[in-house]
Each structure stands twice: as structure tokens, then as C-alpha cells.
Design an enzyme around this catalytic site. Sequence first.
Site, PDB file in Angstrom:
ATOM      1  N   HIS A   1       1.102  -1.059  -0.109  1.00 18.93           N
ATOM      2  CA  HIS A   1       0.664  -0.269   0.034  1.00 18.93           C
ATOM      3  C   HIS A   1       1.432   0.985  -0.213  1.00 18.93           C
ATOM      4  O   HIS A   1       0.693   2.497  -0.272  1.00 18.93           O
ATOM      5  CB  HIS A   1      -0.447   0.003   1.214  1.00 18.93           C
TER       6      HIS A   1
ATOM      7  N   ARG B   1     -10.774   3.687  -2.041  1.00 19.39           N
ATOM      8  CA  ARG B   1     -10.332   3.735  -0.740  1.00 19.39           C
ATOM      9  C   ARG B   1     -10.280   3.947   0.610  1.00 19.39           C
ATOM     10  O   ARG B   1      -9.719   5.320   0.764  1.00 19.39           O
ATOM     11  CB  ARG B   1      -8.596   3.394  -0.442  1.00 19.39           C
TER      12      ARG B   1
ATOM     13  N   GLU C   1     -11.095 -10.124  -5.264  1.00 16.71           N
ATOM     14  CA  GLU C   1      -9.222 -10.854  -4.628  1.00 16.71           C
ATOM     15  C   GLU C   1      -8.892 -11.913  -4.690  1.00 16.71           C
ATOM     16  O   GLU C   1      -8.113 -11.859  -3.786  1.00 16.71           O
ATOM     17  CB  GLU C   1      -9.823  -9.301  -4.275  1.00 16.71           C
TER      18      GLU C   1
ATOM     19  N   CYS D   1      -9.400  -3.343 -10.790  1.00 15.91           N
ATOM     20  CA  CYS D   1      -9.059  -1.774 -10.280  1.00 15.91           C
ATOM     21  C   CYS D   1      -7.728  -2.001  -9.450  1.00 15.91           C
ATOM     22  O   CYS D   1      -7.105  -1.086  -8.987  1.00 15.91           O
ATOM     23  CB  CYS D   1      -9.532  -1.431  -9.261  1.00 15.91           C
TER      24      CYS D   1
END
Length: 588
Positions: free
Chosen positions: A198, A305, A438, A509
Amino acid sequence: MKTFKDIYRQAENKIAGIAAAPGIIIGEAYLYTKEKLQISKADIDDIEKAKSDLVEAIAKSKKELNKIFTIAREKMDEIRAAIFEAQLMILDDPILLDEITRRIESEKKSPEYIVDDEISKYQSKMILSHESYMKERALDIEDIKQRIIRNLQKKRWESKIEHNVIVVSDTLTPADTILLSRNKVLAFVTDHGGLTSHAAIISRSLNIPAVVGTHNATGQIKDNDEIIVDGFYGYVIVKPSDSQKEFFIGKRKRLLELQRDLEELKDEKAVTVDGREIKLFANVDVSGEIEIVITSGANGIGLYRSEQILNELGEFPNEDEQTTIYSKLASRIYPHTVTIRVFDIGGDKFRFLDFEEPNPFLGLRGIRLLLENPAMLKTQVRAILKSSTNKNIKMMLPMVSTLKEIREAKKIIQECKKELKAEKAKFDEDIEVGIMIEVPSAAVMAKDFSREVDFVSIGTNDLVQYLMAVDRGNDLVSNLYQEFSPVVINTLKHIIDETKKSKKPVSLCGEMAADTLAMPLLLGLGLDSLSMSPSTIPYAKRIIRSCDYKKAKRLTAQCLKMQSEDEVKALIEDFFKKNKITRTRQII
Ligand code: PEP
Ligand code: MG
């Protein structure tokens, strides 16, 4: 003329890593260490000096925090910036400060020991509290404690970065990345971390070039060294020679020219030469990014997010505060839509639990954590609904691994709608609810999962990690993190085909959408849309507008039959060559 390859073949002063965020930067290194501060418990003779050191360290901490607060108010909205105001108030708390001074006088121990002990006592009480708000405050206090101790030890603190530097660090958390980005950081270099960690994603969002996973950049680069960061090829050059500098200055210039040219594509559609249009949406990871979304020519926000709010705020905003944030966002992006993903907490994002999980990426993450804390989910869903009056918000659930989770979440959404109706609040009754695919279980049963919702978005960052059993943030296994593996692309094909059987739109995405090499493949797989960091949209658009959809489909069919990632990549490279399509790093 020299190429990048020539330069790197000859360079002995290079450090190899993973190209995590594109761009070329030449600048001065700033070694950022987050080493645990050693606290001395030494006895002291000079009490007056200890007391004046304490006063000085507190004044310095206040000055630093005031500066951060000012920057925060510029870069973030009032609610988010308030966290620093709250921290400043703690530094003014007379009871706490009197107690520390009293103990220095009576115990005659070093002020750093007393500060650590006294503030830790407060923290323990807060952590034991049943209110999550109090638990979160304990983390803020840790920050202040470290700040005072660091200032007592007269050590450098990151908030002191005042000029343009390249931050070199062993690792960076998402919070570090955001915090440091508030300063004038030119680029990031880290020893550890992977392409889709991240921190890397946030770097890309902020348009800050980054090279991660270098193993030992902190051992090879010294403070103030001049270095070059190449976020295209994933190299760092230490103390460049004049000819190396000249080469990279030239590349930077051409990159800026290319960026200016791409601006002209802003209002053009992402349509292939034979007429297939792909909608391009933006991923939003930091609040400051909304303006870039507007100027990037995105069709809207495909992934917001929302957990980034928690990172920026350091706490959970209440329903009203969240409503303000989402309403502002929805109005700013109108008439486009924004897909708000409910808090995806856990893994490497935002510490919520008081204890360390043995396998955080396989633990209480995403929808699992929200369903365990339904009040938190309800607060967020109510805020999202209340912000949806313009009908331009969609809601998305992360980390779904069972059908039951979708059904439970939908039940909670229904309950919230019912409550709001009873309260006569306005909201979009037909708000679309989608899921991220995911996790392999959701991929395998994509048809059944997608039937339950209005849309699907494939999160390749996690999908690759779970499919290949390889930690997305661990450079030791980054060679196994293979987005182009036939395993991955056959799974993508399965998800897309199965979702289409239930007649639901399917997007992607993950960071793969921002990789120009992947573009013909993703096109050929038949995705309806892609969502990526806004700064990469013009690059993607340029490639799509040069591609022929029919040819891309043929390429994809071939790729699906390959047996290794290398073979797939070679086929795609060949496609670029044959069709005379250039990638950014070949142009500059
Ligand atoms: C993903 O997993 O691909 C994704 C988009 O979500 P995140 O990177 O936030 O986990
Ligand atoms: Mg994910």
C-alpha cells in the site's frame, strides 16, 4: 545515443529494486529511520537541567506539530486536520506535565524515562477501555510520546524535512508515506516492500516516483548523497557521474514533454482504433488526489479506498463527519460517479486490533472485520447513503470470500435504508452495491457471487497474492508475484466470463490496470472498464487508442495458452513491436 540499458550495464554505482512508481528524480538523499528509541533510565544529578530540557523538548514538539497542523489544514479538510489540533492539546495538558515534572524531582531519573513511563500509563488505561475511540487515541499519544523523547534525545524527526529530498528508508507504512508526502518529498527508496504494497500504491497516487525492495539501499546510501531514482526501470544511481546526470536530465525533460502532450488526450475517449470504448476510472487513495482525478479526464472514481480517511485522521470519524466527507466527494465528482469501498482495514492497512495477528493478510481483514464490528459498518453505510442523494455513489465490499458475507452485508445495508426511511432522510434507494473479487474462492464462484450484486471489480493486487501464495509486500518473493502468469490471466478470464453470464458489469482496479504492458491483454479479456491511479490514465488512454480490439483479443487467446509468465510477456512485447506501439519508457 545511449539507452537506459547501456547506462545500467555500465553503472557500478547502481542499486536495483522494484519500479514502484514511475518518474525520474535527481536529488539529495535523506535517510529516514524509524528505529525504536532506546530509553535511558539513568539517575540524574542536575534536576534543574532535566526540567529545562523537558520544557525545551515540549516547546520543540509543539512547534513541529503546529507546522504539521498548518500543512494538514492546507492539504486536508478541517475534520481530518483536527487530529493534530487534538495532539497539540495533549502537549498543553497541565496535569500530565505537572506529574512528569514532579516525578523528575522526586525520582531523579532521566526525563525521557519519566516521559515514557508516565505517558505509557495513560496509554495502557486507554487501550483497556471498551470504547474504540479511546483505543485509537492511545495510538496518537504514542506519536506524541515518541516526539517528545526524540526531542529530548535531540534526534532528527521527519517533520523537520524542509527542503526537497529523496527519502531513503528500510520500510514505509502507508501512514509514513502520507505523512512524509506532506513534506517536500521528491521520491521514495526503500529496502523492503513490493510493487503492490500500500505504501507503493500511495506513492503512485501522489505522483511521487518510488523504487522499493532494494534490500540494502539504506546501507549503501548516506545522508545528503546525491542520487538518481528511476521509477520506470527500478534503479537508484548513487553519486552519479556527470555523464550519468546528463543522461537522466535529458530523460526527465522528455518525460515532461510527453506529459504535456498527453494532456491533449484529456477530453478524448479511450477507444480502440476499431471502435471499442473502455471506460477509465480513477483510484483514489489520498484526499488531495481528487483534483488530479478531475484534470486526468477520468470517467469517475472506480475505487475510493475509504480506509485512507482513517490513515489520514488516525481515528474513526462519526456518522456526521463521514457524511460530510462523502457528500463533498460526491458533489466534487458529479456528474460522474464514485465507487466508495467500505473500510478495507487489516493486512498492511490501518492498525485496528490491539494485538498482532500471526497472518494479517489471511486474518480479520476487509468485510470480515466489518461484519465482526457491525456498528462500524452501519455508521459508514448510513453516511454513504445519506451522501447519495445525487445518485452518483456506488458502494463496494472488499475481501469477500463467501456468499454468506455478501448476504449479511446486504442485510445490514437494508437495515440502514429502513432506518433512514423512518428518519425521513433522503438517499438513493437504488444505490448499486458491488464486490471486489480478490480472493480465489470468489474467483472460482464468480457467477454465483456476481449474481448477488450489481457489479464486480477485480482486485488483482490481492488476487495475485492469494492465488500464488506470495505476500504482495515482500521483496524476498517478489519474483513469484506474477501478474502475467498464465495462472492469473486464466483466472481473470474465468471471472470475466462468469460475471458476464450473470449479466453484470466487470471492471479491474488492481495495479495491473496501470501497467501499460498489460493494456492489450486486459482489453482482449473483454473488461468493460479499468480503474487506476489518476496520473496513469493518460498513459493508458494513449495505448488503448493505438490498439486494435480484434488483434488484442487474438493476442489474449494466445497468452491464455502459454505456460509461463516470461512467455506471456514476450508475446505482449512482440505485439507492441509488430503494431508499432511504444511504451512510455521507450519514448523518453
Ligand atoms: C486489490 O487488491 O487489487 C485492490 C484494488 O485493493 P487494495 O490494493 O486496496 O487491497
Ligand atoms: Mg485488495
